[in-house]
Design an enzyme around this catalytic site. Structure first.
Site, PDB file in Angstrom:
ATOM      1  N   HIS A  95      56.836  21.411  32.383  1.00 48.05           N
ATOM      2  CA  HIS A  95      57.922  22.344  32.060  1.00 48.05           C
ATOM      3  C   HIS A  95      59.149  21.629  31.505  1.00 48.05           C
ATOM      4  CE1 HIS A  95      59.284  21.356  36.267  1.00 48.05           C
ATOM      5  NE2 HIS A  95      60.477  21.444  35.699  1.00 48.05           N
TER       6      HIS A  95
ATOM      7  N   SER B  58      62.732  17.260  38.637  1.00 47.66           N
ATOM      8  CA  SER B  58      61.437  17.617  38.057  1.00 47.66           C
ATOM      9  C   SER B  58      60.781  16.433  37.359  1.00 47.66           C
ATOM     10  CB  SER B  58      61.615  18.745  37.038  1.00 47.66           C
ATOM     11  OG  SER B  58      61.655  19.991  37.664  1.00 47.66           O
TER      12      SER B  58
ATOM     13  N   SER C 261      57.150  19.271  40.643  1.00 44.38           N
ATOM     14  CA  SER C 261      57.104  20.473  39.823  1.00 44.38           C
ATOM     15  C   SER C 261      58.274  21.404  40.149  1.00 44.38           C
ATOM     16  CB  SER C 261      55.785  21.213  40.024  1.00 44.38           C
ATOM     17  OG  SER C 261      55.771  22.445  39.342  1.00 44.38           O
TER      18      SER C 261
END
Length: 384
Positions: free
Chosen positions: A228, A338, A353
């Site tokens: 992401h 992250s 995550s």
């Protein structure tokens, strides 16, 4: 790391000394000496200090636990083979200091015991539970459902729902459909998980556009991190704003994994940073720790924190979509962490995550297992 004339931080100085110490082994050399080498310590002071602070252990308790976890990790695969089709999952019991294996057939218990594990008789095999979870993975989950996982200790699939949304029609409907898929239990959680990317701030991170994330683990040719944090082709800048490389592969949602190339004067090193507050940790492999094992995390926002592995193979329902096969931990994290490193002892476990909470009030964090990332992109972990 990139060659630069700028003054290095204490963390990087510590890193250089670690690499120097490890370089003999890397080239198959040993310094001239007549004395036998000292035995390798169970873990670095970084891991021990984090366990003492975050798990409330004494130095002796931390060392004993790491030794027991190492033994449990070695036993786990052997015990699973011994259980055969009756295997119902396994976890590390910190109270017993041993691996516990669930079996659905009493006849398999003796073989598992001989393999070195404790035994718990259960109704459902892991194969049955995995099949139920796979059916639930095919459902569309509303935002009030935080995720679901196979829980070997509960011997069921546990569905997590956000407490203040548990009575919503969509959430109740999802739970009803999940129960039809197989053995299911429902738990209430405080908040829905979110990813831990953040806007650009100072520190020692990497940057993609105006997003800050953290390096996971070095591999030959680059490093792995969270998907992401950037799409395939996205350029990456380092802590000094110079170009590192770009995302060579990225997947999110579904997975949360990515591979970034390294070049332009940067190179990879097999360490997890301690950020100057604890010593840096050499990475020596990626043997997967069992549920219940201690684990530590390093990230560019909250630096070094430790906790335990709570669950594996959990589906996490982010606002962007579900991510499968995640590992859940009791370790806290915050925005910008992250992609950062999860490590157990000296073994790489995964990349951060998302989660809920923070490192002031506590929370939970999920990571994408590193071995899955290595397999997906055909990478080799850089080890000391």
């Amino acid at each position: 790391m990139r060659r630069t004339t700028r003054r290095t931080t204490a963390a990087r100085i510590g890193l250089s000394s670690l690499l120097l110490a490890g370089s003999w082994a890397a080239f198959g050399l040993t310094p001239a000496a007549t004395a036998a080498p000292a035995p390798e310590p169970v873990a670095s002071s970084a891991v021990l200090a984090g366990m003492e602070r975050d798990l409330g252990l004494t130095p002796a308790e931390a060392k004993a636990r790491l030794a027991a976890e190492k033994e449990a990790t070695a036993v786990e695969k052997k015990a699973q083979r011994a259980a055969g089709a009756a295997y119902g999952g396994s976890w590390f019991d910190a109270g017993k200091g041993a691996l516990v294996v669930a079996v659905s057939d009493r006849a398999a218990a003796e073989a598992v015991t001989e393999a070195g594990a404790s035994v718990r008789l259960v109704e459902h095999s892991a194969k049955t539970l995995d099949a139920a979870k796979e059916r639930i993975d095919g459902l569309d989950a509303p935002r009030g459902v935080a995720g679901w996982r196979v829980d070997p200790q509960a011997n069921s699939v546990v569905v997590s729902v956000v407490g203040d949304q548990a009575d919503e029609k969509a959430v109740r409907g999802f739970v009803e459909r999940a129960r039809a898929a197989g053995p299911v239990e429902v738990e209430t959680v405080a908040a829905a998980p979110e990813t831990f990317a953040a806007g650009t701030v100072g520190g020692d991170p990497y940057y993609t556009g105006n997003v800050r994330c953290s390096i996971g683990f070095s591999v030959h040719g680059g490093f792995v991190t969270a998907g992401h944090c950037g799409p395939t082709g996205q350029g990456v800048r380092g802590w000094d704003n110079s170009t590192i490389g770009s995302f060579q592969g990225s997947s999110f949602p579904g997975d949360d994994m990515a591979y970034v190339s390294v070049g332009n004067g940067w190179w990879t090193v097999p360490v997890v940073l301690g950020w100057g507050t604890v010593s840096d940790q050499l990475v020596r492999g990626s043997a997967e720790a069992p549920v219940g094992a201690s684990i530590c995390r390093s990230g560019s926002t909250t630096h070094w924190h430790c906790g335990t592995v709570l669950a594996k193979n959990e589906t996490v329902n982010y606002s962007q979509g579900a991510v499968h096969q995640m590992t859940k931990t009791s370790v806290c994290a915050e925005g910008g962490d992250s992609g950062g490193s999860f490590i157990s002892g000296d073994q790489a476990q995964g990349v951060t995550s998302g989660g809920w909470g923070n490192c002031s009030g506590g929370g939970e964090t999920w990571y994408q297992p590193v071995n899955e990332i290595l397999g997906r992109y055909g990478l080799t972990l850089h080890t000391a």
